[in-house]
Structures are given as C-alpha cells and as structure tokens.
Design a protein around this motif. Structure first.
Motif, short mmCIF file in Angstrom:
data_model
loop_
_atom_site.label_atom_id
_atom_site.label_comp_id
_atom_site.label_asym_id
_atom_site.label_seq_id
_atom_site.Cartn_x
_atom_site.Cartn_y
_atom_site.Cartn_z
N ALA A 173 4.13 -15.21 -9.80
CA ALA A 173 4.94 -14.09 -9.30
C ALA A 173 4.07 -12.87 -9.01
O ALA A 173 4.28 -12.17 -8.02
CB ALA A 173 6.03 -13.74 -10.31
N LEU A 174 3.09 -12.60 -9.87
CA LEU A 174 2.18 -11.47 -9.61
C LEU A 174 1.41 -11.69 -8.31
O LEU A 174 1.23 -10.75 -7.52
CB LEU A 174 1.21 -11.30 -10.77
N ASP A 175 0.99 -12.91 -8.08
CA ASP A 175 0.28 -13.21 -6.83
C ASP A 175 1.19 -13.08 -5.62
O ASP A 175 0.71 -12.89 -4.50
CB ASP A 175 -0.31 -14.63 -6.89
N LYS A 176 2.51 -13.18 -5.86
CA LYS A 176 3.50 -12.99 -4.79
C LYS A 176 3.92 -11.53 -4.66
O LYS A 176 4.88 -11.21 -3.96
CB LYS A 176 4.73 -13.86 -5.06
N ASP A 177 3.23 -10.64 -5.39
CA ASP A 177 3.48 -9.19 -5.30
C ASP A 177 4.82 -8.80 -5.92
O ASP A 177 5.56 -7.99 -5.36
CB ASP A 177 3.40 -8.71 -3.85
N VAL A 178 5.13 -9.34 -7.07
CA VAL A 178 6.38 -9.03 -7.78
C VAL A 178 6.05 -8.23 -9.03
O VAL A 178 5.08 -8.52 -9.73
CB VAL A 178 7.14 -10.32 -8.16
N VAL A 179 6.89 -7.23 -9.33
CA VAL A 179 6.80 -6.48 -10.58
C VAL A 179 7.70 -7.18 -11.60
O VAL A 179 8.89 -7.40 -11.33
CB VAL A 179 7.26 -5.02 -10.39
N PRO A 272 7.00 1.82 -0.22
CA PRO A 272 7.08 0.41 0.18
C PRO A 272 5.73 -0.25 0.44
O PRO A 272 5.64 -1.47 0.43
CB PRO A 272 7.93 0.45 1.46
N ASP A 273 4.69 0.56 0.64
CA ASP A 273 3.38 -0.02 0.91
C ASP A 273 2.58 -0.29 -0.37
O ASP A 273 1.51 -0.90 -0.31
CB ASP A 273 2.56 0.90 1.82
N LEU A 274 3.08 0.15 -1.51
CA LEU A 274 2.37 -0.10 -2.77
C LEU A 274 2.56 -1.55 -3.20
O LEU A 274 3.68 -2.07 -3.16
CB LEU A 274 2.88 0.81 -3.88
N ASP A 275 1.48 -2.19 -3.65
CA ASP A 275 1.62 -3.53 -4.18
C ASP A 275 2.09 -3.45 -5.64
O ASP A 275 2.21 -2.37 -6.22
CB ASP A 275 0.32 -4.32 -4.06
N ALA A 276 2.38 -4.62 -6.22
CA ALA A 276 2.94 -4.66 -7.58
C ALA A 276 1.99 -4.03 -8.59
O ALA A 276 2.43 -3.35 -9.53
CB ALA A 276 3.25 -6.10 -7.97
N ALA A 277 0.69 -4.22 -8.41
CA ALA A 277 -0.29 -3.64 -9.34
C ALA A 277 -0.20 -2.12 -9.36
O ALA A 277 -0.24 -1.49 -10.41
CB ALA A 277 -1.71 -4.09 -8.97
N ASN A 278 -0.04 -1.51 -8.20
CA ASN A 278 0.02 -0.06 -8.12
C ASN A 278 1.38 0.49 -8.53
O ASN A 278 1.48 1.63 -8.98
CB ASN A 278 -0.36 0.41 -6.73
N ILE A 284 2.97 3.40 -15.47
CA ILE A 284 2.17 3.62 -16.67
C ILE A 284 1.57 5.03 -16.67
O ILE A 284 1.65 5.76 -17.66
CB ILE A 284 1.06 2.56 -16.77
N ARG A 285 0.98 5.41 -15.56
CA ARG A 285 0.25 6.68 -15.52
C ARG A 285 1.16 7.89 -15.59
O ARG A 285 0.71 8.98 -15.97
CB ARG A 285 -0.60 6.76 -14.25
N THR A 286 2.41 7.75 -15.20
CA THR A 286 3.33 8.89 -15.24
C THR A 286 4.21 8.89 -16.48
O THR A 286 5.05 9.77 -16.64
CB THR A 286 4.22 8.90 -13.98
N ALA A 287 4.04 7.89 -17.36
CA ALA A 287 4.84 7.84 -18.59
C ALA A 287 4.46 9.00 -19.50
O ALA A 287 3.32 9.48 -19.49
CB ALA A 287 4.61 6.51 -19.31
N ASP A 318 -7.22 -1.18 -7.61
CA ASP A 318 -7.32 -2.41 -6.83
C ASP A 318 -7.23 -3.65 -7.71
O ASP A 318 -7.56 -4.75 -7.29
CB ASP A 318 -8.63 -2.44 -6.02
N ALA A 319 -6.78 -3.49 -8.95
CA ALA A 319 -6.53 -4.62 -9.84
C ALA A 319 -5.37 -4.25 -10.75
O ALA A 319 -5.11 -3.08 -11.02
CB ALA A 319 -7.77 -4.96 -10.66
N HIS A 320 -4.64 -5.26 -11.22
CA HIS A 320 -3.46 -5.00 -12.05
C HIS A 320 -3.88 -4.42 -13.39
O HIS A 320 -4.73 -4.99 -14.08
CB HIS A 320 -2.68 -6.29 -12.25
#
Length: 506
Positions: A173-179, A272-278, A284-287, A318-320
């Motif tokens: 699922a991660l490789d399919k760009d899913v959160v 909409p252009d952000l991938d699941a990693a971002n 995480i970064r805004t928590a 550029d990485a999860h």
C-alpha cells in the motif's frame, strides 16, 4: 502463521445517548467537543476533504445512516459472509465500522447532525464482518490500495507480532502511495502494547488523548506510537437498530485513529501533489510535542494539529519518515519552527536538505575560487617582476639572483631562499603565501573561507527496527469499567473478559 478468527471485542466505554433535546445544550454538535479542540471549523475554511477516498477496514458501513447518506462508495467484503460490496455493518451490537466512517466523513448540516473531520471525503468500506484474521486484513489492505484509496483507516488490532503477509500488504500500500492509519490499542480490552497492524513500520500508530489534552489512561502506548488524537467520549452515528436515537459515545483508540485518518484526508485534499511519505511527514512535523521532548511512548511525536498541518510550511522529504533506514526522513531535533506560524510547541527536524547542505555547497564553491584568486595574484606579480624587476634588480645585470644576506628577497614567491639568506617573513622580506591544498601547505584552521565544516548527522532517533515484547512500559493496570453499551432500560453488564488472542475492534 495466521491469527485465528475471533469475534470482534466491545469498544472501550461505548454507550447510547438519550435523544437530544433542541432546547438543551447537549446537541449532537455540542457533544463533539473534539472539533473545537482540534480547530476543525477553521480547518474546514481551508478544505473539507473533497476528492479524497478513505478506506475503512472494519465491520462494514451502513450507507443508509442519515449522516452518511451519499458518502459510502461500493467497497469489498473480504470475509466469508460479509456483504460483497462492504455496505452492510455486520457488528449488530456497536456498528463499529459505521461509527468510524461517521467520525471521518459525516456530512453535518446543523446542531442535530454529526459533522465528520473530512465531510466531503468519500468512504470506501472494506468489510471483515464481525471477525477477522490476518489473511483478511492483508487482503483488505491490498484491495483498498488497488481500488484507489488515498487513506486507509484501521480501527482494529491484535496484540501480536504482525504476520509477514500483513507487513508485505502494508509495504504494498505504501508503494501505491497510500497513507495508513491504525489504532494503538485499549487497556480495557487487555492490550498492553501497541497492537498489529499499528506496530508495522510505515503505519501511523495513534494513541489516545483525554478531554484535557493529556494522555488518556485507557490508551496503550509504546515505542511504535506516532501521533495522539482525542479518544475520550467521542460521539458517532449508529443505526437505529443499535441506538434508538442514532448516536453513541465511545472512548477508544479506534476513535482516535478515525480522527487522524480524517485529518490525513484533509491534508491530501489541500496538497494533492504530496505523496504519502510527505503527508505522513507533514502530520508528524506539525504535531504538538507533548510529554518528554521528541518522540515518546505515550504521544509519539505529539498531538495531531489539523490546522497547522494544513497551513504551516514544511520541508519536503524524499523517503518515508516511518520506515527504518530512510535516508532523508524526518527526525526529531531541538530546532524550532517560525514563531509567526506557530501558536504552541511543535516538533522540528534536521534533514540533509537544510542549512548543512548550503554550507557544504558554499564550501565546494569557495575552494576553487580561492585557488583561482591565488593563481591570478601570482601571475600578476610575476608579470610585474618580469618588466620592472624587484627592488635592487637591474635588467642589464643578467638573470634574477638572490642578493647578499641582509638584502631584500627577490626570489620567486613561495620558494625559500638559499642557505645564508633571511627566511620569509623577516624585516623587508615578503611573507610566504600559503596555497590551500597544495603539497607542503596543508589547510589549517578549516576551509580558506572560514566556513565551518558541517557536522555529519547521526541516524534519526526514534527510527529503525521497532522493539517488541517486554513488560508494560507504564505499569498502569486496566481501568475496570462496566460496559455502557446496553439498550435503554436494561441493566449494565459486567465488562467482557479479555479477548482471546486474535483481532478485535479498538
């Protein structure tokens, strides 16, 4: 080895509501305290999740609930006996799947209607009926990823190590760009550590917050915790067959995971252009960092902050950030965000694409520039000496020679005088010009420009192989509580016994 199929356990602290009286403050919207705590009304001015699909892997979803009408897409039943399209809730006691779908995407429409975190998102139901095993969960994750889910919400779990099939399905699922979002687990149900699938690397494991914003005692915690979200007394829509007034209250990490999945849907709609990693990185970064500084076992990286996730500037990765070995994943540090954008403490990160990269680039550019300047200076000096000669030199006297000891040094710059002549630097003698990086002149004191050599960052704390097993990290016993989910007019029953090893609702 597959987990044996078991009946889904009762969610912690659930119960029906009395029919709301419009003349009272206890309206449905009034009981959604977490919407104001998370500033969801302000977030909805930015986006409501339009265009995003959230798969709910649970007991199925009833599409006829008034708050979910038009929100439920045809889905999939992955367990024998489940509705083929997932659009039937097989949990006849709690309607757990419908409740989670409502928390995510209820349409709202007034004080007496339930409002979801992402009311314009669509729900893709993946039904495992009223029981499931790891094979069903793995199939559900893969099917949802192939069916176009942007976010997968899993308010289910088993206190066990994930199977290889589950780990492979998450990575698929991660490789399919899913959160992917999952509930951490509840102490009332016998959980003592973060359960599967929340403990699989790459999944956002969600622990629970109380109404006061602190850690809720019935939520489990552990080193796999990623984010925390409200879980105490969360209202959600239910079929009339379960609750006569169509609503119920729950206190479980199931609710916290559904809230987090809704926030992920808002972020995916806004960016909409952000991938699941971002998307995960932005959450995480805004928590809001709570508890010990940095990542901890109760709050993970902090309490989720939807408005900050939608509006704050966050550097890309550029990485999860939740996968072990991520080369440029987000990692906690002691930095700070722009005070103009922050209205509370937040986690910040150190990445290779930050100021260190600029220093390295400046260093690389400065070295050849300094060498070029040195060469130009030497060439100009040699040209001047070839035409005018040094002090005391006559062109008619023949080749350039060193004067007697005590006289000015007229030899080539950078070379020592012959024996008996004064060294460079003596009175009246031009100083030696060091050349950075040339033989015999090693660099000293750092780079020639004075730029410090950037330190090499170590591995990000909080990542790597997830520790498992071991005693309960908090030693907090389960909170005894009678199950409040009883039909009106019946006496409450004692809490159900801890479930047998296997999967359950949370």
């Amino acid at each position: 080895m597959a987990v044996a199929a078991v009946a889904l356990a009762v969610g912690a602290g659930t119960g029906p509501l009395l029919a709301p009286d419009p003349a009272r403050a206890d309206t449905v919207r009034g009981l959604q305290w977490y919407l104001d705590s998370l500033k969801i009304p302000q977030a909805h001015k930015v986006t409501k999740g339009k265009g995003v699909t959230v798969a709910v892997i649970d007991t199925g979803v009833d599409p006829n609930l008034p708050d979910l009408r038009g929100q439920v897409l045809p889905g999939k039943g992955v367990t024998a006996g489940a509705a083929p399209d997932g659009r039937r809730d097989d949990d006849t006691r709690l309607a757990h799947g419908s409740a989670m779908a409502g928390i995510i995407a209820s349409r709202g429409g007034g004080a007496m209607r339930h409002l979801g975190i992402a009311p314009e998102a669509k729900i893709l139901p993946v039904s495992m009926g009223d029981s499931f095993n790891s094979g069903d969960l793995s199939e559900g994750i893969r099917w949802a990823a192939d069916a176009g889910a942007d976010v997968i919400s899993m308010s289910v779990g088993a206190e066990a190590q994930p199977t290889p099939a589950e780990v492979a399905a998450v990575r698929y699922a991660l490789d399919k760009d899913v959160v992917l979002v999952a509930s951490a687990g509840n102490r009332k149900q016998g959980d003592r550590r973060v359960s599967s699938p929340a403990n699989i690397p790459g999944v956002i494991a969600v622990t629970g917050l109380a109404k006061d914003g602190g850690h809720f005692a019935e939520s489990v915690g552990g080193p796999e915790a990623v984010l925390a979200a409200p879980m105490e007394d969360i209202i959600s829509p239910r079929p009339k067959s379960v609750s006569p007034n169509g609503y119920g209250l729950g206190s479980g990490t199931s609710d916290a995971a559904a809230i987090t999945a809704g926030v992920a849907a808002l972020v995916r709609a806004k960016y909409p252009d952000l991938d699941a990693a971002n998307v995960a990185n932005r959450l995480i970064r805004t928590a809001r960092d709570k508890g010990p500084a940095g990542r901890d076992s109760q709050y993970g990286f902090g309490a989720i902050d939807p408005l900050a996730a939608l509006t704050r500037s966050v550097p890309a990765v550029d990485a999860h950030p939740l996968l072990a070995g991520a080369a440029t994943g987000a990692a906690p540090s002691a930095g700070a965000v722009d005070p103009a954008e922050d209205d509370g403490p937040a986690v910040s990160f150190s990445m290779k694409k930050g100021p260190g990269a600029l220093i390295q680039a400046a260093f690389c550019l400065a070295v050849p520039l300094v060498l070029l300047i040195v060469v130009i200076v030497l060439v100009r000096r040699s040209r001047r000496k070839a035409t005018a000669g040094p002090p005391g030199y006559s062109p008619s006297a023949g080749p350039l020679r060193y004067p007697p000891p005590g006289g000015p040094q007229a030899g080539p710059p950078g070379y020592p005088p012959p024996p008996g002549h004064p060294p460079a630097g003596a009175p009246g003698v031009p100083p030696h010009i060091p050349q950075f990086g040339t033989p015999g002149n090693p660099p000293t004191g750092g780079a020639p420009t004075g730029l410090p050599v950037p330190p090499q960052a170590g591995p990000p704390p909080g990542y790597g192989p997830m520790p498992t097993g071991g005693p309960d990290p908090y030693g907090v016993p389960p909170v005894p509580q009678a199950d409040a989910w009883q039909p009106p007019g019946t006496a409450p029953t004692a809490p159900p016994p801890p479930p047998a090893p296997g999967g359950h609702q949370q």
